[in-house]
Design an enzyme around this catalytic site. Structure first.
Site, PDB file in Angstrom:
ATOM      1  N   PRO A   1       1.083  -1.107   0.322  1.00  0.00           N
ATOM      2  CA  PRO A   1      -0.298   0.301  -0.031  1.00  0.00           C
ATOM      3  C   PRO A   1       0.845   1.739  -0.128  1.00  0.00           C
ATOM      4  O   PRO A   1       0.160   2.133  -0.043  1.00  0.00           O
ATOM      5  CB  PRO A   1      -0.963  -0.320   1.456  1.00  0.00           C
ATOM      6  CG  PRO A   1      -0.289  -1.230   2.218  1.00  0.00           C
ATOM      7  CD  PRO A   1       0.488  -2.527   0.905  1.00  0.00           C
TER       8      PRO A   1
ATOM      9  N   GLU B   1       2.721  -8.032   8.750  1.00  0.00           N
ATOM     10  CA  GLU B   1       3.143  -6.964   8.663  1.00  0.00           C
ATOM     11  C   GLU B   1       3.574  -5.918   8.392  1.00  0.00           C
ATOM     12  O   GLU B   1       3.257  -4.572   7.847  1.00  0.00           O
ATOM     13  CB  GLU B   1       3.585  -5.908  10.414  1.00  0.00           C
ATOM     14  CG  GLU B   1       2.715  -6.852  11.982  1.00  0.00           C
ATOM     15  CD  GLU B   1       1.460  -5.752  11.470  1.00  0.00           C
ATOM     16  OE1 GLU B   1       1.217  -4.347  11.499  1.00  0.00           O
ATOM     17  OE2 GLU B   1       0.682  -6.455  11.685  1.00  0.00           O
TER      18      GLU B   1
ATOM     19  N   ARG C   1      -4.594  -8.346 -20.203  1.00  0.00           N
ATOM     20  CA  ARG C   1      -4.995  -8.234 -20.957  1.00  0.00           C
ATOM     21  C   ARG C   1      -4.946  -6.835 -22.181  1.00  0.00           C
ATOM     22  O   ARG C   1      -5.182  -6.875 -23.492  1.00  0.00           O
ATOM     23  CB  ARG C   1      -6.626  -8.020 -21.230  1.00  0.00           C
ATOM     24  CG  ARG C   1      -6.636  -6.288 -19.916  1.00  0.00           C
ATOM     25  CD  ARG C   1      -7.507  -6.027 -18.950  1.00  0.00           C
ATOM     26  NE  ARG C   1      -8.794  -6.368 -19.224  1.00  0.00           N
ATOM     27  CZ  ARG C   1      -9.365  -5.173 -20.505  1.00  0.00           C
ATOM     28  NH1 ARG C   1      -8.559  -4.217 -20.372  1.00  0.00           N
ATOM     29  NH2 ARG C   1     -10.499  -5.328 -20.623  1.00  0.00           N
TER      30      ARG C   1
ATOM     31  N   ASP D   1     -11.855   0.499 -23.478  1.00  0.00           N
ATOM     32  CA  ASP D   1     -12.007   0.572 -22.177  1.00  0.00           C
ATOM     33  C   ASP D   1     -11.560   1.881 -21.555  1.00  0.00           C
ATOM     34  O   ASP D   1     -11.388   2.678 -21.763  1.00  0.00           O
ATOM     35  CB  ASP D   1     -10.565  -0.311 -21.246  1.00  0.00           C
ATOM     36  CG  ASP D   1     -10.929  -1.938 -21.462  1.00  0.00           C
ATOM     37  OD1 ASP D   1     -11.951  -2.691 -22.139  1.00  0.00           O
ATOM     38  OD2 ASP D   1      -9.586  -2.412 -21.249  1.00  0.00           O
TER      39      ASP D   1
HETATM   40  N1  ADE Z   1      -0.656  -5.287   0.035  1.00  0.00           N
HETATM   41  C1  ADE Z   1      -1.775  -5.206   1.245  1.00  0.00           C
HETATM   42  N2  ADE Z   1      -2.250  -4.053   0.746  1.00  0.00           N
HETATM   43  C2  ADE Z   1      -2.524  -3.632  -0.506  1.00  0.00           C
HETATM   44  C3  ADE Z   1      -2.740  -2.627  -1.587  1.00  0.00           C
HETATM   45  N3  ADE Z   1      -3.263  -1.847  -1.410  1.00  0.00           N
HETATM   46  N4  ADE Z   1      -1.707  -2.762  -3.127  1.00  0.00           N
HETATM   47  C4  ADE Z   1      -1.172  -3.623  -2.665  1.00  0.00           C
HETATM   48  N5  ADE Z   1      -0.529  -4.298  -1.826  1.00  0.00           N
HETATM   49  C5  ADE Z   1      -1.431  -4.568  -1.000  1.00  0.00           C
END
Ligand code: ADE
Length: 245
Positions: A89, A116, A154, A169
């Site tokens: 993230p 974690e 794709r 798309d």
């Molecule tokens: N791992 C955990 N959350 C994630 C996300 N939002 N994007 C990519 N990998 C992740």
């Protein structure tokens, strides 16, 4: 193209990659997708991949050893230069442009974490591209890896039955000057369903008018739903997606 996905849960990813467009692209030889079990790169009796964080705190942290060993072993399986990708993230947010750029790479190695997080030296030592699929936290990177792989495959030539269809798309269509747009509304049979009718223009057979109508609809839809995609507010990342930069 070859894509390796390093994961603790290959059994989660494999069925997704075997079905539908991705499965067909693999059968046609357009792409090879290999799910690699991170635990098979461990060396200790317990096949450990994670440990408690130095300094304390909750959860477990993925250790450097198995990830470095996995990446190095997987890279040696194929002479093509691989781009390393960490799903996190904290990464750069995936968008259509990034997917298109990654589709031009010969080899990708995606690393899906769990627990974690990753030992920071995985970032420092392997210098992966870090990709997020959105501002939320998943329990692991597997779902994110599937999203990234799908969005890339794709776009490979021949992956879709009709080569034109990915160009239309949402996010790919060009309407007027804008680079990215949502897709225009689509209709199929029947012509009338519960008093709702298909716009006459689509039944006119006039392809010029149909194209103009679709362009207009795509722009209006983008203006009302995603004005951030339109040129004046759309900042072009344009970054280099190799591991060199
Ligand atoms: N791992 C955990 N959350 C994630 C996300 N939002 N994007 C990519 N990998 C992740």
């Amino acid at each position: 193209m070859r894509i390796d996905v390093v994961t603790l849960f290959p059994e989660v990813c494999e069925p997704y990659f075997s079905a539908s467009i991705l499965g067909r692209a693999q059968s046609a030889g357009t792409v090879e997708i290999v799910c690699q079990d991170l635990r098979s790169f461990t060396t200790d009796r317990h096949r450990s991949v994670d440990d408690r964080p130095f300094g304390g705190g909750p959860g477990m942290v993925l250790m450097c050893g198995p990830i470095f060993d996995a990446v190095e072993a997987i890279e040696s399986q194929d002479p093509r230069r691989a781009t390393r990708i960490l799903l996190t993230p904290q990464g750069r947010r995936l968008d259509q442009k990034m997917a298109g750029e990654l589709a031009s790479h010969e080899r990708l190695i995606l690393i899906a974490g769990h627990y974690e997080g990753f030992d920071e030296r995985i970032r420092v030592g392997l210098k992966p591209l870090e990709i997020s699929i959105g501002d939320f936290v998943l329990s692991g990177g597997e779902a994110a890896a599937m999203v990234v792989v799908d969005s890339i495959v794709r776009l490979l030539p021949g992956a879709l039955g009709d080569d034109e269809s990915s160009a239309e798309d949402s996010f790919s269509i060009t309407a007027g000057d804008s680079e990215q747009c949502l897709e225009y509304p689509q209709y199929t049979r029947p012509r009338v369903f519960r008093d709702m009718t298909v716009p006459d223009v689509l039944m006119s057979g006039d392809h010029g008018r149909i194209r103009d109508w679709r362009t207009q609809q795509a722009l209006e839809r983008t203006k009302s739903r995603r004005p951030d995609l339109l040129p004046d507010t759309n900042s072009d990342g344009g970054e280099d997606l190799s591991n060199d930069g």
